[in-house]
Design a protein around this motif. Structure first.
Motif: not given
Length: 520
Positions: A325-340, A350-356, A378-383
């Motif tokens: 399995f070949v994956m692109t080197p990735s960096l995830t930077v997420a602000p902890t107070k903006m999960n809205v 966007s959902i990604a798991a390295s190596g999967i 990508n994914w679409v969420v409706r709540v």
């Protein structure tokens, strides 16, 4: 002597026996008889050594049989049959030897078994032994020699049949009973007459012990050939290495790391031919190295063929396949107070798991729905409006399903848009610009990145004319002609209010703020 390679000592003993036998035709002297005693003793020692070597071969054979009865069993059974045949013939030869000693010396069979040749008084006589072996016949057919010959012929036939047909021609049996044989005058003789007619007892005993040596040698030759046949088609390896082959080098927390740990055998003297995609890989010391640039991401599969010569020299092909399995080197930077998540709108995720691979990822949510976007990545969420929603991501590789983790999001109401007219939310406005715009436009806050629009459904137009309040309702977002006329007749500095502005959004109607305008 067939079978084991003769040592110089064994060759000397055999030569001495032939010389002594020839001398018997000329003279039976004390020296010749003593020489037979010496040669016989050496042959008896050789027989002990041959039996010991055979026993060692049987021990190795038995060890292989215990390790792999299914594979070795048929060969082991034949080896046991070879031992049985050899032991039976040797027992017969011993019986003949003790009988002729007993009759010649006039002692019991038990005494004959323990009396050394040196101590036998009749060892230089041949009358009794000739009668025993030849009998009342001119060719030995009436004596014990004929029975001995027939047993030898049967033994040779039976024991060689234990081998595969291709191996039978490679073994030298010895124990020649066909000749040609000649006496001292050159006349032809058969085997019986040549070896037992008018031959002294010392020579008889020595010859019988030599037959035992030949039988043991043939037995050892056949059993060794059978033992070698067990592994004749096995590949030979000369280098052993410890190898660890993991099921995967990528392991997630909570999963189990699994690997096969083994000793890998390699034939460093033979480099196999390894072909992948039509390309032959370079090999060194029996090992091929495969190297390919990782040009594209995702699961990569490859297959090929290993060609190697088997022990019989035939080229065998062994197909194989593998994947990585070949994956692109990735960096995830997420602000902890903006999960809205915003309620009642499509929230891109966007959902990604390295190596999967993305195709092996699934997701659930505790409130609302989550689905893949049309792009498949990508994914679409409706709540609905609430407090929190949790997404759970799972990985299914077709064999097992494992939990990859969760992410919690706050749910917020979509912010209110702001009402604008003539590109302003209030304040001084040029009359001509106000007349040209004619419509109220709702705009979302600049920091709201969703592609979302509201629709103005109603409003109230308010102004002052001659000290009286002018108020007219509006439907939709456009100013009526009457409202336009009021604006056209307004004087500089006169105020106009757009109130009770109602905007329709994904979660219903919202009342927006008043637009206060000063006509310029």
């Amino acid at each position: 002597m067939a079978g084991y390679k003769e040592t110089p000592r064994q060759k000397m003993i055999a030569m001495m026996y032939l010389v002594l036998t020839a001398l018997l035709a000329l003279n039976v002297s004390v020296e010749i008889i003593e020489a037979f005693v010496i040669v016989n003793k050496s042959i008896e020692g050789t027989n002990v050594n041959l039996k010991s070597k055979n026993d060692e071969t049987y021990a190795r054979f038995e060890q292989q049989h215990l390790l792999n009865q299914a594979k070795v069993g048929p060969f082991w059974d034949k080896a046991q049959e070879a031992k049985k045949q050899a032991d039976e013939l040797i027992a017969f030869i011993d019986q003949v030897k003790y009988e002729v000693i007993s009759k010649s010396e006039g002692i019991s069979l038990e005494a004959a078994k323990t009396t050394p040749l040196r101590d036998i008084q009749a060892k230089d006589k041949y009358d009794v032994s000739t009668n025993y072996f030849i009998g009342n016949s001119q060719d030995g057919s009436k004596g014990k020699s004929r029975e001995l010959k027939e047993n030898i012929i049967k033994f040779k036939k039976d024991i060689v049949n234990l081998l595969d047909e291709k191996d039978r021609a490679t073994i030298q049996l010895g124990l020649d009973t066909e000749g040609p044989f000649r006496d001292a005058s050159g006349a032809k003789q058969n085997w019986e007459m040549h070896n037992f007619y008018h031959i002294i007892l010392a020579a008889n005993v020595t010859f019988l012990n030599k037959l035992i040596a030949d039988v043991r040698s043939i037995e050892g030759d056949v059993v060794t050939k059978l033992l070698n046949s067990v592994t004749s088609k096995d590949y030979k390896f000369d280098v052993l290495n410890a190898k660890v082959i993991p099921n995967s080098k990528l392991v997630f927390k909570g999963d189990t790391y699994e690997a096969d740990i083994m000793v890998a055998a390699v034939d460093s003297k033979q480099d196999p031919m390894v072909i992948i995609g039509g390309r032959t890989l370079p090999t060194e010391n029996g090992v091929a190295k495969y190297s390919v640039p990782a040009g594209s991401t995702g699961l990569q599969k490859y297959s090929g063929t290993i060609k190697v010569k088997d022990p019989e020299g035939n080229l065998k092909e062994y197909p194989f396949e593998s994947e990585y399995f070949v994956m692109t080197p990735s960096l995830t930077v997420a602000p902890t107070k903006m999960n809205v998540f915003y309620a009642n709108v499509d929230n891109p995720v966007s959902i990604a798991a390295s190596g999967i691979p993305e195709s092996q990822i699934s997701a659930d949510i505790t409130a609302g729905t989550i689905r893949r976007a049309p792009d498949g990545k990508n994914w679409v969420v409706r709540v609905p409006l609430g407090q929190k929603a949790t997404i759970t991501v799972k990985h299914n590789d077709g064999k097992t399903t494992r939990n990859m983790g969760t992410a919690e999001f706050r749910i917020k109401r979509v912010p209110d848009p702001k009402a604008y007219i003539a590109n302003t939310d209030g304040g001084p406005v040029q009359k001509n610009m106000l007349l040209a715009s004619r419509a109220i436009i709702p705009k979302m806050p600049e920091d709201f990145d969703f592609d979302l629009t509201f629709e103005i459904v109603s409003f109230t137009f308010v102004g002052v004319r001659g000290g009286d309040t002018y108020e007219r309702p509006g439907t939709g977002n456009r100013l009526t002609d009457e409202m336009q006329t009021f604006i056209s007749n307004s004087k500089r500095g006169q105020r106009i209010w757009l109130e009770n502005i109602m905007a329709k959004g994904p979660d219903g109607n919202r009342k927006l703020g008043t637009i206060s305008i000063i006509v310029q």
